[in-house]
Design an enzyme around this catalytic site. Structure first.
Site, short mmCIF file in Angstrom:
data_model
loop_
_atom_site.label_atom_id
_atom_site.label_comp_id
_atom_site.label_asym_id
_atom_site.label_seq_id
_atom_site.Cartn_x
_atom_site.Cartn_y
_atom_site.Cartn_z
N ASP A 105 0.87 -1.16 0.00
CA ASP A 105 0.00 0.00 0.00
C ASP A 105 0.92 1.22 0.00
OD1 ASP A 105 -2.46 1.55 0.43
OD2 ASP A 105 -1.57 1.94 2.39
N ASP A 152 -1.12 -0.63 6.31
CA ASP A 152 -1.29 -0.16 7.68
C ASP A 152 -2.70 0.31 8.00
OD1 ASP A 152 -1.23 2.20 6.13
OD2 ASP A 152 -0.59 3.36 7.87
N ASP A 211 -6.88 -1.79 4.45
CA ASP A 211 -5.93 -2.80 3.97
C ASP A 211 -6.23 -4.18 4.54
OD1 ASP A 211 -4.45 -0.90 2.53
OD2 ASP A 211 -3.29 -0.36 4.31
#
Length: 621
Positions: A321, A514, A518
């Site tokens: 990400d 995080d 996600d």
């Protein structure tokens, strides 16, 4: 050494001295085959091995016959039966030496985890009715104010309301440098207050605190066994009774069919039993995984079980990400491009409209303004979802947002060549310019990608909900293989599934994130890695590996740790099986004696344990 280990060491030393004394008595060797020899050699034998004999008997009564205690008891007792008294005592003394060595090695592995367990504070000083009282952290409720003095471990997660200090986070993150914290900053339970007295408002109860989640992860880590570890357990259950049966057949069949002496083949069968004990495998493989988990925890890397060490070692594709993982997740104004007014005037218009916003982009504009926003001149403020903000400021209609908002206001906007998130500003339908907001790339992101490449990761991918231009810029700076921009959480899952389908058999895909959005991808990937210290609870729960600080370089450290651990596991398996099968064959043909059998059992076990302890050392990245 603990008390029990010292006691066992004394027993081993006494037994070894007696054994040597009996061998070098001035009156010559005591005969092996008589009652006197049996009586004197039983003394060191019982001193060194009484617990092994008792354990074997208890296990037989419980129906758990085939274990290492049974094998050692039968082999050593059999040596007494055929008159090899010194060999019987030697087998037991060396086996106990190996057990002591194992106990010390396991204790060393546990210390790294035990050190992590010590981060749970015993008490908290809470302010109630204006008085500071000391209570258990479990009794403190969310919203109460706690006082933390210098040298104390922070008992609960909170936000500083008074004072400033430096905090040592090394127990959680492995980071040696302390952090400077002040009013408004968050403090994390389990870290140590180094300097000033601070007051903090509790933001989570003890059961939900960072330290409680960490300890829960560590305590449950050993419950999830790797495939190789589970295989060794199943192998030992089948292998042990099989070799016992083979030893019985070796003792009985040759004398029956060849007419040779029964004692010769009984001796070979006993040697066969000593060699066959699977101690090296049963002890060293779990110890290697435990050491790997302990060694990683010392670096602020929490691996939830040995199965994840095995999967992590096979990672060839890693998906990131962007925001909060490769970038700081902290936005700042990087460019101001006015059209008909000055930069200061453009920033003042944007800051006034965004002054009540809690969005990170709005907060970054207000922070860049730095001065005092004239809120008395600010009238109505309307936030339009997906577009921006319309505000009445000093008698003018100020629009701050994206191109669609500009089109709605009939303002003639234009694209910006500077990479970043562009915020356009119009006043009374006239385009005034735009401000560029950027998210800083973390200082060690490029280093992390380079380290992962050196470890054999073939494909590095970035997923983000940000714009194509921003994603392309970050990917180019970090040297990523590909990126996908403008994604929703469901889109990330779809792309992760496609990447999983594209990878080769035997390889694994890791996802690093995080945020709460996600969590679905973390759960879907072969192995999910959460940037844990500041990440969401959902991400930490869904992940298989948690990094207690937010440094991407820790990802490479986790991969290096897992690969070193698996390398040592395979070394121990090959060592143990190669030596054992070779000596088993030699002992069946009478080529080897009891001493080589002892080395094949206890010696290989000790070598495997020494090798397993290497997992505690930090591997080079």
């Amino acid at each position: 050494m603990n008390r029990r280990q010292k006691k066992n060491l004394i027993r081993i030393i006494i037994s070894a001295i007696l054994l040597c004394g009996l061998h070098f008595v001035p009156f010559g060797k005591i005969p092996n085959g008589n009652a006197v020899g049996l009586a004197v050699y039983l003394v060191p034998y019982i001193i060194s091995g009484y617990d092994i004999i008792l354990s074997a008997i208890r296990n037989i009564l419980r129906g758990q016959v085939f274990d290492e205690n049974f094998l050692m008891a039968v082999a050593s007792a059999g040596a007494f039966v055929i008159g090899d008294y010194p060999e019987a005592v030697t087998v037991m003394v060396l086996y106990q030496t190996g057990e002591l060595f194992q106990s010390v090695a396991v204790g060393k592995s546990r210390k790294s985890v035990a050190a992590l367990m010590d981060i749970r504070p015993d008490s908290a000083t809470v302010v109630r009715n204006g008085v500071a009282v000391t209570v258990s952290p479990d009794e403190v409720e969310v919203g109460e104010t706690i006082i933390i003095s210098p040298g104390e471990r922070i008992p609960l997660d909170g936000r500083i309301t008074e004072g400033s200090t430096t905090v040592n986070t090394s127990a959680l993150t492995g980071e040696a440098l302390p952090q400077e914290l002040g009013r408004g900053d968050c403090v994390i339970s389990g870290t140590v207050n180094l300097s000033g007295v601070i007051r903090a408002e509790v933001t989570s109860c003890a059961a939900d605190s960072t330290v409680a989640r960490i300890l829960d992860l560590v305590e449950n880590a050993t419950a999830k066994k790797a495939k190789s570890e589970a295989f060794i357990t199943r192998f030992a259950r089948i292998y042990t009774p099989a070799v016992v049966a083979a030893a019985v057949l070796l003792a009985v069949l040759p004398p029956v069919f060849t007419g040779q002496q029964f004692g010769i083949w009984l001796n070979r069968a006993l040697i066969f039993l000593v060699v066959s004990c699977p101690c090296a495998l049963v002890i060293s493989v779990p110890l290697s995984f435990f050491g790997g988990i302990g060694g990683a925890s010392r670096q602020g890397i929490l691996i939830k079980g040995s199965t994840y060490i095995e999967v992590l070692s096979r990672v060839k594709t890693i998906v990131f990400d962007k925001t909060g993982t490769l970038t700081e997740g902290v936005f700042e104004v990087t460019a101001i491009h006015p059209e008909k007014i000055t930069e200061a005037e453009l920033l003042d218009l944007a800051a006034a409209a965004e002054s009540f916003s809690t969005h990170p982009i709005g907060e970054s504009i207000v922070a860049a303004h730095g001065g005092h926003v004239d809120r008395a001149a600010l009238g109505s403020v309307e936030e339009i979802s997906g577009l921006g903000i319309i505000a009445d400021y000093r008698g003018h209609r100020v629009a701050v947002g994206n191109p669609r908002l500009m089109e709605r206001e009939s303002a003639e906007w234009h694209e910006c060549r500077t990479v970043g998130t562009t915020v356009h500003i119009a006043q009374d339908g006239i385009y005034m310019g735009h401000i560029v907001i950027s998210d800083r790339i973390k200082s060690d992101s490029a280093q992390a990608i380079k380290a992962l490449r050196s470890q054999g990761v073939k494909r590095a991918v970035m997923l983000t909900g940000d714009s194509e231009a921003v994603a392309a810029d970050v990917a180019a700076k970090l040297g990523l293989d590909e990126f996908h921009a403008g994604l929703l959480p469901a889109d990330k899952v779809s792309i992760a599934e496609r990447l999983i389908d594209e990878k080769n058999a035997g390889e694994a895909l890791a996802f690093v994130g995080d945020g709460i959005n996600d969590a679905p991808v973390l759960a879907r990937a072969d192995i999910g890695i959460a940037m844990g210290a500041l990440g969401s609870d959902a991400a930490i729960e869904a992940a298989d590996v948690v990094l207690m600080d937010d440094k991407p370089s820790k990802i490479a450290a986790a991969v290096a740790c897992s690969r070193k651990t698996m390398h040592i596991v395979y070394e121990n398996i090959i060592l143990a099986l190669t030596v054992k099968f070779a000596v088993l064959i030699l002992s069946a043909f009478g080529i080897t004696g009891m001493w080589l059998a002892i080395f094949a059992d206890v010696g290989v076990m000790m070598l495997a344990i020494i090798n397993a302890v290497r997992t505690l050392k930090t591997p080079s990245k």
